[in-house]
Design a protein around this motif. Structure first.
Motif, short mmCIF file in Angstrom:
data_model
loop_
_atom_site.label_atom_id
_atom_site.label_comp_id
_atom_site.label_asym_id
_atom_site.label_seq_id
_atom_site.Cartn_x
_atom_site.Cartn_y
_atom_site.Cartn_z
N ASP A 90 0.85 -1.20 0.00
CA ASP A 90 0.00 0.00 0.00
C ASP A 90 0.88 1.24 0.00
N TYR A 91 0.40 2.32 -0.60
CA TYR A 91 1.18 3.55 -0.60
C TYR A 91 0.25 4.76 -0.64
N THR A 92 0.81 5.90 -0.20
CA THR A 92 0.07 7.17 -0.17
C THR A 92 0.64 8.11 -1.21
N THR A 93 -0.22 8.77 -1.94
CA THR A 93 0.21 9.71 -2.97
C THR A 93 -0.78 10.87 -3.00
N TYR A 94 -0.75 11.66 -4.05
CA TYR A 94 -1.68 12.77 -4.22
C TYR A 94 -2.62 12.48 -5.38
N GLY A 95 -3.84 12.98 -5.27
CA GLY A 95 -4.81 12.82 -6.34
C GLY A 95 -5.71 14.04 -6.42
N ASN A 96 -6.44 14.14 -7.49
CA ASN A 96 -7.40 15.25 -7.67
C ASN A 96 -8.72 14.87 -7.01
N GLU A 97 -8.70 14.82 -5.69
CA GLU A 97 -9.83 14.29 -4.93
C GLU A 97 -10.79 15.36 -4.43
N ASP A 98 -10.28 16.54 -4.15
CA ASP A 98 -11.07 17.52 -3.41
C ASP A 98 -11.87 18.44 -4.31
N PHE A 99 -12.93 18.99 -3.74
CA PHE A 99 -13.74 20.00 -4.41
C PHE A 99 -14.34 20.90 -3.34
N GLY A 100 -14.80 22.05 -3.74
CA GLY A 100 -15.38 22.98 -2.78
C GLY A 100 -16.09 24.12 -3.47
N THR A 101 -16.79 24.91 -2.68
CA THR A 101 -17.50 26.08 -3.19
C THR A 101 -17.33 27.23 -2.21
N ALA A 102 -17.40 28.44 -2.72
CA ALA A 102 -17.39 29.65 -1.90
C ALA A 102 -18.48 30.57 -2.41
N LYS A 103 -19.40 30.89 -1.53
CA LYS A 103 -20.52 31.77 -1.89
C LYS A 103 -20.43 33.03 -1.02
N SER A 104 -20.54 34.18 -1.65
CA SER A 104 -20.39 35.43 -0.90
C SER A 104 -21.28 36.52 -1.47
N PHE A 105 -21.63 37.44 -0.59
CA PHE A 105 -22.42 38.62 -0.97
C PHE A 105 -21.65 39.85 -0.51
N LEU A 106 -21.43 40.80 -1.41
CA LEU A 106 -20.58 41.96 -1.15
C LEU A 106 -21.38 43.25 -1.25
N VAL A 107 -21.22 44.09 -0.23
CA VAL A 107 -21.78 45.44 -0.23
C VAL A 107 -20.61 46.42 -0.12
N SER A 108 -20.50 47.33 -1.09
CA SER A 108 -19.38 48.26 -1.12
C SER A 108 -19.89 49.69 -1.27
N TYR A 109 -19.29 50.57 -0.48
CA TYR A 109 -19.64 52.00 -0.54
C TYR A 109 -18.38 52.80 -0.81
N GLU A 110 -18.45 53.70 -1.78
CA GLU A 110 -17.29 54.53 -2.13
C GLU A 110 -17.72 55.99 -2.21
N MET A 111 -16.98 56.83 -1.50
CA MET A 111 -17.24 58.26 -1.53
C MET A 111 -16.01 58.98 -2.04
N ARG A 112 -16.15 59.73 -3.12
CA ARG A 112 -15.04 60.52 -3.62
C ARG A 112 -14.70 61.62 -2.63
N ARG A 113 -13.54 62.23 -2.86
CA ARG A 113 -13.08 63.23 -1.91
C ARG A 113 -14.10 64.36 -1.78
N THR A 114 -14.55 64.56 -0.54
CA THR A 114 -15.52 65.60 -0.20
C THR A 114 -15.07 66.27 1.09
N ASN A 115 -14.78 67.55 1.00
CA ASN A 115 -14.30 68.28 2.18
C ASN A 115 -13.11 67.57 2.82
N ASN A 116 -12.15 67.24 1.99
CA ASN A 116 -10.88 66.62 2.42
C ASN A 116 -11.01 65.14 2.78
N ILE A 117 -12.19 64.57 2.77
CA ILE A 117 -12.39 63.20 3.21
C ILE A 117 -12.71 62.31 2.02
N ARG A 118 -12.04 61.16 1.98
CA ARG A 118 -12.34 60.12 1.00
C ARG A 118 -12.56 58.82 1.74
N LEU A 119 -13.63 58.10 1.43
CA LEU A 119 -14.02 56.92 2.20
C LEU A 119 -14.34 55.75 1.27
#
Length: 222
Positions: A90-119
């Motif tokens: 018997d022996y141990t080696t590597y194989g293409n055995e694994d699989f997975g998923t990643a599910k995500s939801f993104l909320v992004s807010y961008e404010m251009r420079r206003t009164n010296n502030i950028r966010l």
């Protein structure tokens, strides 16, 4: 000019690394296979399939809000596996055995420079599950002479909540300068300060009665 729908589809294939076959391993297989994981030069490329759909909306003339959903699928991931009843052992080696998923939801807010502030701020809700986080995550199970089990679990990098905030406060120069002056000199022209804030929820862990450190310094008993 004030709203945008967008979509993204991508397939990334990556060759496995450091899996070059050594013919001499077969001459000494009974002794090498005891404590070693043999390289497998016949591995397939690992694949990541990525989908993204989103919507961006302007909020006035200086800000924008983005909402997007992301789905990633991981295929042919490299993982340790064991061949039972092989000749001559018997022996141990590597194989293409694994699989997975990643599910995500993104909320992004961008404010251009206003009164010296950028966010810039974003929040990500993520669910990452699969059969293995890396090519060694099943090694202990394989070494215990168990079959090559595959079960869905949260991956090591699964963090439910991710928050990033970048806040920049900066003075302009010339006619755009609105900071303090000394003898009509713009002492803080083009000067600014930036704050980076990152937060995340905890990653998956296995509860233990007695904690096991990941690393030690010094000598035990001293």
């Amino acid at each position: 000019d004030v709203a945008l729908f967008f979509a993204h589809y991508d397939v990334l294939a990556q060759r496995p690394t450091a899996n070059r076959g050594n013919p001499f391993n077969y001459y000494f297989l009974p002794s090498i296979a005891v404590n070693s994981v043999l390289q497998n030069p016949n591995l397939l490329p690992e694949k990541t399939i990525d989908y993204q759909v989103g919507f961006e909306q302007a909020l006035g003339s200086n800000a924008a809000l983005t909402l997007s959903g992301i789905y990633r699928e991981f295929k042919n991931q490299v993982q340790s596996k064991k061949y039972f009843y092989a000749y001559p052992t018997d022996y141990t080696t590597y194989g293409n055995e694994d699989f997975g998923t990643a599910k995500s939801f993104l909320v992004s807010y961008e404010m251009r420079r206003t009164n010296n502030i950028r966010l810039e701020a974003n929040y990500t809700l993520q669910f990452a599950d699969g059969t293995g986080s890396d090519d060694q995550s099943q090694l202990n199970l394989v070494n215990s002479n168990q079959p090559n089990f595959r079960s869905i679990n949260p991956l090591n990098y699964d963090a439910r909540h991710l928050i990033n905030v970048s806040l920049n406060y900066e003075y302009g120069s010339g006619k755009d300068y609105n900071g303090p002056t000394i003898k009509n000199k713009q002492i803080l022209a083009n000067a600014g300060i930036n704050f980076q804030i990152s937060a995340r929820s905890g990653t998956p862990y296995t509860e233990q009665i007695s904690a096991t450190p990941e690393g030690l310094e010094g000598q035990p008993g001293r």
